[in-house]
Design a protein around this motif. Structure first.
Motif, PDB file in Angstrom:
ATOM      1  N   LYS A   1      13.889  85.364 -22.476  1.00  0.00           N
ATOM      2  CA  LYS A   1      13.343  83.944 -22.232  1.00  0.00           C
ATOM      3  C   LYS A   1      13.378  83.427 -20.592  1.00  0.00           C
ATOM      4  CE  LYS A   1      14.932  80.962 -25.049  1.00  0.00           C
ATOM      5  NZ  LYS A   1      15.507  79.842 -25.833  1.00  0.00           N
ATOM      6  N   VAL A   2      14.988  83.708 -20.397  1.00  0.00           N
ATOM      7  CA  VAL A   2      15.002  83.511 -18.863  1.00  0.00           C
ATOM      8  C   VAL A   2      14.267  84.283 -17.982  1.00  0.00           C
ATOM      9  CG1 VAL A   2      16.755  83.937 -16.968  1.00  0.00           C
ATOM     10  CG2 VAL A   2      17.476  82.838 -19.170  1.00  0.00           C
ATOM     11  N   LYS A   3      13.875  85.461 -18.145  1.00  0.00           N
ATOM     12  CA  LYS A   3      12.829  86.441 -17.206  1.00  0.00           C
ATOM     13  C   LYS A   3      11.525  85.759 -17.093  1.00  0.00           C
ATOM     14  CE  LYS A   3      11.738  91.123 -16.472  1.00  0.00           C
ATOM     15  NZ  LYS A   3      11.869  92.519 -16.973  1.00  0.00           N
ATOM     16  N   LYS A   4      11.116  85.276 -18.233  1.00  0.00           N
ATOM     17  CA  LYS A   4       9.762  84.622 -18.174  1.00  0.00           C
ATOM     18  C   LYS A   4       9.840  83.208 -17.569  1.00  0.00           C
ATOM     19  CE  LYS A   4       7.969  85.986 -22.936  1.00  0.00           C
ATOM     20  NZ  LYS A   4       7.937  85.615 -24.001  1.00  0.00           N
ATOM     21  N   GLU A   5      11.037  82.541 -17.490  1.00  0.00           N
ATOM     22  CA  GLU A   5      11.199  81.459 -16.513  1.00  0.00           C
ATOM     23  C   GLU A   5      11.401  81.514 -15.290  1.00  0.00           C
ATOM     24  OE1 GLU A   5      12.978  78.538 -20.147  1.00  0.00           O
ATOM     25  OE2 GLU A   5      14.316  79.158 -18.199  1.00  0.00           O
TER      26      GLU A   5
ATOM     27  N   THR B   1      19.234  83.206  -8.062  1.00  0.00           N
ATOM     28  CA  THR B   1      18.890  81.799  -7.626  1.00  0.00           C
ATOM     29  C   THR B   1      18.371  80.898  -9.023  1.00  0.00           C
ATOM     30  OG1 THR B   1      16.471  82.686  -7.307  1.00  0.00           O
ATOM     31  CG2 THR B   1      17.764  82.266  -5.480  1.00  0.00           C
ATOM     32  N   TYR B   2      18.408  81.583  -9.935  1.00  0.00           N
ATOM     33  CA  TYR B   2      18.009  81.047 -11.298  1.00  0.00           C
ATOM     34  C   TYR B   2      19.330  80.206 -11.938  1.00  0.00           C
ATOM     35  CZ  TYR B   2      16.793  80.020 -16.154  1.00  0.00           C
ATOM     36  OH  TYR B   2      16.377  79.456 -17.384  1.00  0.00           O
ATOM     37  N   PRO B   3      18.989  78.993 -12.450  1.00  0.00           N
ATOM     38  CA  PRO B   3      17.725  78.176 -12.557  1.00  0.00           C
ATOM     39  C   PRO B   3      17.446  77.445 -11.245  1.00  0.00           C
ATOM     40  CG  PRO B   3      19.468  76.935 -13.448  1.00  0.00           C
ATOM     41  CD  PRO B   3      20.320  78.184 -13.023  1.00  0.00           C
ATOM     42  N   SER B   4      16.333  77.608 -10.694  1.00  0.00           N
ATOM     43  CA  SER B   4      15.754  76.805  -9.626  1.00  0.00           C
ATOM     44  C   SER B   4      14.499  76.383 -10.044  1.00  0.00           C
ATOM     45  CB  SER B   4      15.701  77.473  -8.280  1.00  0.00           C
ATOM     46  OG  SER B   4      14.915  78.650  -8.582  1.00  0.00           O
TER      47      SER B   4
ATOM     48  N   SER C   1      17.523  77.653 -22.883  1.00  0.00           N
ATOM     49  CA  SER C   1      17.674  78.438 -21.635  1.00  0.00           C
ATOM     50  C   SER C   1      18.338  77.218 -20.841  1.00  0.00           C
ATOM     51  CB  SER C   1      16.391  78.739 -21.054  1.00  0.00           C
ATOM     52  OG  SER C   1      15.684  77.773 -20.768  1.00  0.00           O
ATOM     53  N   PRO C   2      18.754  77.715 -19.523  1.00  0.00           N
ATOM     54  CA  PRO C   2      19.403  76.456 -18.683  1.00  0.00           C
ATOM     55  C   PRO C   2      18.422  75.441 -18.408  1.00  0.00           C
ATOM     56  CG  PRO C   2      20.400  78.623 -18.046  1.00  0.00           C
ATOM     57  CD  PRO C   2      19.385  78.733 -19.020  1.00  0.00           C
ATOM     58  N   LYS C   3      16.995  75.794 -18.233  1.00  0.00           N
ATOM     59  CA  LYS C   3      15.923  75.014 -17.572  1.00  0.00           C
ATOM     60  C   LYS C   3      15.585  73.978 -18.847  1.00  0.00           C
ATOM     61  CE  LYS C   3      13.305  77.396 -13.980  1.00  0.00           C
ATOM     62  NZ  LYS C   3      12.386  77.759 -13.466  1.00  0.00           N
TER      63      LYS C   3
END
Length: 195
Positions: free
Chosen positions: A190-194, A5-8, A75-77
């Motif tokens: 970084k993604v894991k934290k987001e 589901t990332y990025p959501s 990151s994508p976010k």
């Protein structure tokens, strides 16, 4: 249902984005979510085309301008919120968007290429649709998705994913040259934290 589901973005995150980065950033994030969700029932080849076309409309900008540092992998976010990125940032957001649509992570590679006509290195996303076939290239400099062997302007250097760093032989087979990429591992943290 998406396998990933990332990025959501939660309502709380959207509210924070509006407060910190403004309404345009919030609208861009919501537009991304709406468009990507509309692609989930399409065939894989249509999803590739739609994702590449949609994300290529985000504006390019060098890392030293946006992030005030060289070779920053957003990151994508981060990319969606700022609305600007360089070639690595396009690759990263396309990679995670395709994962979100159910693509196999073992067929997607961050690919460093040499631009033969312009000179200099560039990054694209490679999708290995089938064994032995030249990978398809998703490039922020092109709305067309073509096999790497047709892209005479590009010479592949290395292919990176979660399993390591690879080179490619003339039969389109990858062979490992290194166990991991530090930049890729930092991005995943970084993604894991987001999430």
């Amino acid at each position: 249902m998406f396998s990933n589901t990332y990025p959501s973005f939660s309502k709380k995150e959207l509210s924070s984005i509006k407060k910190v980065s403004g309404n345009i950033a919030k609208n861009r994030v919501q537009d991304y979510q709406k468009n990507i969700n509309s692609y989930k029932h399409l065939q894989k080849n249509k999803q590739l085309l739609k994702v590449n076309f949609y994300l290529n409309q985000l504006l390019p900008q060098y890392d030293d301008v946006i992030q005030k540092q060289e070779d920053y992998w957003a990151s994508p976010k981060e990319f969606l919120i700022t609305g600007y990125g360089d070639c690595e940032d396009y690759v990263i957001i396309k990679y995670f968007t395709l994962l979100k649509l159910g693509f196999d992570k073992d067929k997607l590679y961050f690919t460093t290429v040499y631009e033969k006509y312009i000179g200099g290195y560039h990054m694209v996303l490679s999708y290995f649709e089938a064994d032995g076939k030249s990978p398809l290239v998703l490039d922020n400099l092109s709305f067309r998705i073509l096999p790497l062997n047709i892209r005479k302007d590009l010479k592949a250097d290395i292919f990176i994913n979660s399993t390591g760093i690879y080179k490619i032989n003339k039969n389109n087979k990858l062979f490992k040259v290194q166990n991991n990429s530090i930049k890729f591992q930092e991005l995943m943290k970084k993604v894991k934290k987001e999430r």
